[in-house]
Scaffold this motif. Structure first.
Motif, PDB file in Angstrom:
ATOM      1  N   LEU A  34     -17.352  -9.289 -28.774  1.00 36.50           N
ATOM      2  CA  LEU A  34     -18.493 -10.098 -28.343  1.00 36.50           C
ATOM      3  C   LEU A  34     -19.274  -9.440 -27.198  1.00 36.50           C
ATOM      4  O   LEU A  34     -20.501  -9.306 -27.283  1.00 36.50           O
ATOM      5  CB  LEU A  34     -18.026 -11.503 -27.961  1.00 36.50           C
ATOM      6  CG  LEU A  34     -19.107 -12.488 -27.503  1.00 36.50           C
ATOM      7  CD1 LEU A  34     -20.158 -12.686 -28.582  1.00 36.50           C
ATOM      8  CD2 LEU A  34     -18.469 -13.826 -27.118  1.00 36.50           C
ATOM      9  N   PRO A  35     -18.611  -8.996 -26.114  1.00 35.05           N
ATOM     10  CA  PRO A  35     -19.380  -8.318 -25.056  1.00 35.05           C
ATOM     11  C   PRO A  35     -20.027  -7.018 -25.525  1.00 35.05           C
ATOM     12  O   PRO A  35     -21.108  -6.653 -25.043  1.00 35.05           O
ATOM     13  CB  PRO A  35     -18.333  -8.040 -23.969  1.00 35.05           C
ATOM     14  CG  PRO A  35     -17.239  -9.010 -24.231  1.00 35.05           C
ATOM     15  CD  PRO A  35     -17.209  -9.176 -25.719  1.00 35.05           C
ATOM     16  N   LEU A  39     -23.842  -5.980 -25.335  1.00 29.46           N
ATOM     17  CA  LEU A  39     -24.314  -4.704 -24.794  1.00 29.46           C
ATOM     18  C   LEU A  39     -25.365  -4.082 -25.713  1.00 29.46           C
ATOM     19  O   LEU A  39     -26.403  -3.583 -25.245  1.00 29.46           O
ATOM     20  CB  LEU A  39     -23.133  -3.750 -24.618  1.00 29.46           C
ATOM     21  CG  LEU A  39     -23.475  -2.327 -24.149  1.00 29.46           C
ATOM     22  CD1 LEU A  39     -24.143  -2.350 -22.778  1.00 29.46           C
ATOM     23  CD2 LEU A  39     -22.214  -1.469 -24.120  1.00 29.46           C
ATOM     24  N   ALA A  40     -25.119  -4.119 -27.022  1.00 29.75           N
ATOM     25  CA  ALA A  40     -26.094  -3.586 -27.977  1.00 29.75           C
ATOM     26  C   ALA A  40     -27.404  -4.373 -27.907  1.00 29.75           C
ATOM     27  O   ALA A  40     -28.501  -3.788 -27.975  1.00 29.75           O
ATOM     28  CB  ALA A  40     -25.515  -3.631 -29.388  1.00 29.75           C
ATOM     29  N   ALA A  73     -27.623  -5.443 -16.515  1.00 33.64           N
ATOM     30  CA  ALA A  73     -27.146  -6.147 -17.706  1.00 33.64           C
ATOM     31  C   ALA A  73     -26.111  -5.309 -18.455  1.00 33.64           C
ATOM     32  O   ALA A  73     -25.128  -5.841 -18.996  1.00 33.64           O
ATOM     33  CB  ALA A  73     -28.317  -6.497 -18.619  1.00 33.64           C
ATOM     34  N   THR A  74     -26.314  -3.995 -18.475  1.00 37.53           N
ATOM     35  CA  THR A  74     -25.329  -3.095 -19.079  1.00 37.53           C
ATOM     36  C   THR A  74     -24.010  -3.162 -18.327  1.00 37.53           C
ATOM     37  O   THR A  74     -22.924  -3.256 -18.925  1.00 37.53           O
ATOM     38  CB  THR A  74     -25.858  -1.650 -19.081  1.00 37.53           C
ATOM     39  OG1 THR A  74     -27.016  -1.569 -19.903  1.00 37.53           O
ATOM     40  CG2 THR A  74     -24.811  -0.678 -19.599  1.00 37.53           C
ATOM     41  N   LEU A  75     -24.095  -3.111 -17.009  1.00 39.03           N
ATOM     42  CA  LEU A  75     -22.893  -3.191 -16.179  1.00 39.03           C
ATOM     43  C   LEU A  75     -22.135  -4.491 -16.443  1.00 39.03           C
ATOM     44  O   LEU A  75     -20.902  -4.485 -16.619  1.00 39.03           O
ATOM     45  CB  LEU A  75     -23.299  -3.100 -14.704  1.00 39.03           C
ATOM     46  CG  LEU A  75     -22.196  -3.339 -13.670  1.00 39.03           C
ATOM     47  CD1 LEU A  75     -21.085  -2.321 -13.822  1.00 39.03           C
ATOM     48  CD2 LEU A  75     -22.774  -3.303 -12.264  1.00 39.03           C
ATOM     49  N   PHE A  76     -22.842  -5.607 -16.483  1.00 36.20           N
ATOM     50  CA  PHE A  76     -22.179  -6.898 -16.684  1.00 36.20           C
ATOM     51  C   PHE A  76     -21.561  -6.997 -18.077  1.00 36.20           C
ATOM     52  O   PHE A  76     -20.480  -7.575 -18.240  1.00 36.20           O
ATOM     53  CB  PHE A  76     -23.178  -8.033 -16.456  1.00 36.20           C
ATOM     54  CG  PHE A  76     -23.745  -8.083 -15.054  1.00 36.20           C
ATOM     55  CD1 PHE A  76     -22.995  -7.641 -13.979  1.00 36.20           C
ATOM     56  CD2 PHE A  76     -25.031  -8.543 -14.820  1.00 36.20           C
ATOM     57  CE1 PHE A  76     -23.516  -7.672 -12.687  1.00 36.20           C
ATOM     58  CE2 PHE A  76     -25.552  -8.588 -13.544  1.00 36.20           C
ATOM     59  CZ  PHE A  76     -24.795  -8.152 -12.466  1.00 36.20           C
ATOM     60  N   SER A  77     -22.213  -6.421 -19.085  1.00 36.52           N
ATOM     61  CA  SER A  77     -21.653  -6.430 -20.440  1.00 36.52           C
ATOM     62  C   SER A  77     -20.379  -5.598 -20.507  1.00 36.52           C
ATOM     63  O   SER A  77     -19.374  -6.017 -21.108  1.00 36.52           O
ATOM     64  CB  SER A  77     -22.682  -5.883 -21.437  1.00 36.52           C
ATOM     65  OG  SER A  77     -23.879  -6.612 -21.411  1.00 36.52           O
TER      66      SER A  77
END
Length: 381
Positions: A34-35, A39-40, A73-77
């Motif tokens: 899911l994460p 990310l995608a 947002a990439t970092l959080f994903s």
């Protein structure tokens, strides 16, 4: 309402609410997949507004992309995926879904183009993170969760008052750079600083994070303070006040960390210290400084998470949290020891580690701006 792409943060939040319905292998796969799907989706968000809607005569932009928002947002994903993998054997049925709501809300803040959307996701973060802490199930965790929630609700009220004042003053809801030229903007700054762990409310962080489970503290370390760093970069770059707040936080984290014996409280104080270094970069406000603060947020989340995973493994295997009660773990837990050493080298800015690069960028920005005393204090910190 214009056409809107699929919102990555909402996908993670909805997926989190469905997780309790899954069991066994399917749930384990979903926790990691899911994460990564999110990310995608983050990288599908184009530059500029990806969708807008009308609300109370205002145009809201719940989804907007640029380099800065995609970085966070990439970092959080990635942290949602890494934390989910680490928590795969967590017995609590609440923690991981709550953590994914927490992470999805952080992504929502990073991709928000207006202040009202920022506020909505900001408050969802408080709910998700409180549930992560509460899910540990101990009396100490319940007390910490209550204190944590009170602090963040206070920060949310202050933030909402500031957002309301800003809209009344300007008629604009767009989230962009703001000057400290009105009471509303000061209130917004204070609301952001509460989540950053800034004084005089720095103590909530080391009081709360160590009471979470061995996996919950990893999630808690990744999102709240880093979303605060993001919104400060977005809203108040170059605000000189942040330099002095950041230096205070850097030394506060060092001094109290050195006096502490609990392994996870030590690491909680390092989060305050790391946030302080980022705050200094934001306050300097040059391109190098802001890049350094952003890089420090990215690298800091990763190596602090690695340290907290190492500490969580030690607590899980030994049942002990005090450093004075531990020793010889390199023989009994060699992999954990190796990960801990790598994390310690990175957080110490050892050459060839990520921390060396990101911290050097902030220090170099201080030198480039002829801030000798700031550079000296950063070097001491």
């Amino acid at each position: 309402m214009t056409e809107v792409l699929i919102h990555p943060g909402l996908v993670l939040i909805v997926g989190a609410l469905l997780l309790p319905l899954l069991r066994g292998t399917l749930r384990s796969v979903a926790v990691v997949a899911l994460p990564l799907l999110v990310l995608a989706l983050v990288w599908q968000v184009p530059d500029g507004p990806a969708g807008q809607l009308r609300y109370l005569d205002h145009t809201l932009t719940p989804l907007q992309g640029d380099k800065l928002s995609r970085l966070f947002a990439t970092l959080f994903s990635l942290m949602a995926a890494g934390g989910g993998l680490f928590a795969m054997t967590q017995k609590s049925r609440v923690e991981v879904p709550a953590a994914f709501v927490y992470a999805g809300s952080a992504i929502g803040v990073a991709l928000a183009g207006d202040l009202l959307t920022v506020f909505v996701f900001w408050e969802l973060m408080a709910v998700g993170s409180t549930l992560v802490l509460w899910s540990q199930g101990t009396e100490a965790a319940y007390r910490a969760a209550r204190r944590y929630l009170m602090i963040h609700l206070l920060g949310g009220v202050v933030l909402f008052a500031g957002v309301t004042g800003h809209i009344v003053d300007t008629g604009d809801v767009a989230f962009s750079r703001m000057a400290l030229d009105s009471p509303a903007h000061w209130l917004i700054l204070i609301g952001f600083l509460v989540n950053a762990g800034a004084p005089p409310l720095s103590a909530w962080l080391p009081d709360a994070y160590p009471e979470a489970s061995w996996s919950g503290s990893v999630f808690l370390s990744a999102f709240t303070t880093k979303t605060a760093v993001y919104v400060l970069i977005r809203g108040f770059p170059g605000a000189e006040l942040l330099i002095w707040i950041g230096l205070f936080m850097a030394f506060y984290g060092i001094v109290y960390g050195l006096l502490e014996n609990d392994i996870r409280r030590i690491l909680a104080y390092t989060i305050v210290n790391q946030s302080g270094l980022m705050m200094v970069g934001i306050g300097i406000g040059t391109e190098m400084a802001l890049n350094g603060a952003s890089a420090q947020a990215f690298t800091g989340v990763i190596y602090v998470a690695l340290l907290l995973m190492s500490a969580g493994s030690v607590v899980q295997m030994t049942g002990k949290r005090k450093c004075t009660e531990l020793g010889g773990l390199v023989r009994t837990m060699p992999l954990t020891a190796a990960c801990g050493v790598i994390g310690a080298m990175a957080i110490s800015a050892f050459p060839l580690t990520s921390g060396f690069i990101s911290k050097s960028m902030v220090s170099q920005a201080a030198l480039d701006g002829h801030h000798l005393w700031i550079w000296l204090l950063l070097t001491a910190a």
